[in-house]
Design an enzyme around this catalytic site. Structure first.
Site, PDB file in Angstrom:
ATOM      1  CB  SER A   1      -0.934   0.005   1.208  1.00  0.00           C
ATOM      2  OG  SER A   1      -1.817  -1.073   1.114  1.00  0.00           O
TER       3      SER A   1
ATOM      4  CD  GLU B   1      -6.515   3.664   3.299  1.00  0.00           C
ATOM      5  OE1 GLU B   1      -6.191   4.282   4.324  1.00  0.00           O
ATOM      6  OE2 GLU B   1      -5.915   2.655   2.888  1.00  0.00           O
TER       7      GLU B   1
HETATM    8 MG    MG Z   1      -4.249   1.614   3.240  1.00  0.00          MG
HETATM    9 ZN    ZN Z   2      -2.588  -4.925   2.616  1.00  0.00          ZN
END
Ligand code: MG
Ligand code: ZN
Length: 372
Positions: free
Chosen positions: A92, A262
């Protein structure tokens, strides 16, 4: 007489056809954006990231939600190639740094390139251009995805360093967990005081912030000392956080804003190979998508981009799955996979997001549309 009756009949038929409401089964994509009055260029951009939200996660959420998602209201769809500089399977940090900075970097990198040099982010460029900015997350605010927009640190694991680095970026509104990395630090400093000194209204995790007035130019809301809970265990703040951030950033703002929201824990459901976790996080995210689309459709000057950094779990939706009842999952890993992920766009400039491109192109397209 016969002609008149004929004309009336034709008119009636046309009126009938024209008045048909859009039904759920309407196969027409909403690609006629100009007619809907969108501006030529976006004044604001909202980037929504579903962490680990590949096509299987979206599909699972959809079939467990009466075969319908708000994501279907998005006008343009593309595919993004997610690989990192050093690995076909991204994490990420490299994934978010690609959106934030427009570069492929190594897994673990927060806003830095392969040489570990800081690279300016889209959020920082927006700040430089006098715009307002925001970060909203369902995890600690120092976590890889939000941090990559406002910090420059060589490793995602250095939470205390990331916190310090974030202080150098004057994000106008931050909402997420991670208060302890500000006020229960190994180095004993209280960085909440630093935030206050630089003009922030700080709302700590013990306060009920949801109906509090935002009274400063800048606001930091901590929703948890450490990680916020999963949605199914009572974390309900993300929708309110998204709505209040949009309202805050849009208020008396001539220059525009950049906001990243997010859905952090879709990914965690994938890591846990827990389909119920994935589905509940996915449905929450899509619920927020619906509200943000409502804003975009009314505002006409905001571009909404919704995408993922990668898929998580190598999820398959297997036989024995049943509409609204259960997803029979197949998992190939408890980590991420390298499959392409969808990019959805709506609003001014949305058509630029058609096609297949690298995840870094999302930064390039945003930058171009802002005119930086
Ligand atoms: Mg994340
Ligand atoms: Zn992940």
């Amino acid at each position: 007489m016969k002609k008149i009756i004929q004309s009336i009949l034709v008119l009636l038929v046309f009126t009938f056809i024209a008045c048909q409401p859009d039904t759920d089964t309407d196969p027409q994509p909403k690609t006629v954006q100009k007619k809907e009055g969108y501006a030529e260029k976006p004044k604001n951009i909202i980037l929504m990231v579903g962490d680990g939200m590949g096509l299987p996660q979206i599909t699972a959420g959809m079939y467990m939600n009466k075969n319908k998602l708000n994501l279907e209201r998005m006008a343009y769809i593309g595919l993004s190639k997610t690989h990192a500089a050093d690995n076909l399977v991204t994490d990420s940090a490299a994934g978010a740094t690609a959106f934030a900075c427009g570069i492929k970097t190594y897994n673990g990198a927060i806003g830095v390139d392969v040489q570990k040099k800081p690279v300016k982010t889209i959020l920082e460029l927006a700040e430089d251009n006098g715009m307002k900015t925001g970060l909203v997350a369902a995890c600690v605010i120092q976590h890889a995805t939000p941090a990559s927009f406002a910090a420059h640190v060589d490793s995602r694991h250095k939470y205390e360093e990331i916190t310090e680095s974030m202080l150098n970026t004057p994000v106008d509104i931050m909402i997420g967990g991670g208060q302890k990395h500000f006020d229960e630090r190994v180095d004993k400093r209280n960085l909440l005081d630093s935030l206050r000194k630089s003009g922030y209204q700080v709302i700590d995790s013990t306060q009920k912030w949801q109906n509090m007035d935002f009274t400063s130019e800048k606001v930091a809301v901590f929703t948890a000392s450490v990680q916020p809970k999963p949605f199914s265990q009572g974390r309900k703040y993300l929708k309110k956080a998204a709505n209040r951030s949009i309202e805050f950033l849009n208020k008396e703002n001539e220059k525009g804003f950049f906001l990243m929201i997010e859905g952090s824990q879709i990914d965690w459901g994938g890591h846990a190979n827990n389909i119920d976790y994935v589905v509940s996080e996915m449905k929450e995210f899509d619920d927020i998508v619906g509200e943000v689309i409502d804003f975009v459709e009314k505002d006409k000057e905001t571009l909404l981009i919704i995408t993922a950094d990668h898929e998580t779990g190598g999820l398959a939706i297997n036989p024995k799955s049943m509409m609204n009842q259960k997803i029979e999952p197949g998992w190939t890993t408890d980590y991420h996979t390298a499959t392409m992920v969808p990019v959805f766009a709506l609003g001014p400039g949305a058509k630029d997001f058609k096609g297949i491109y690298e995840n870094t192109a999302i930064f390039d397209k945003m930058k171009k549309l802002y005119g930086f």
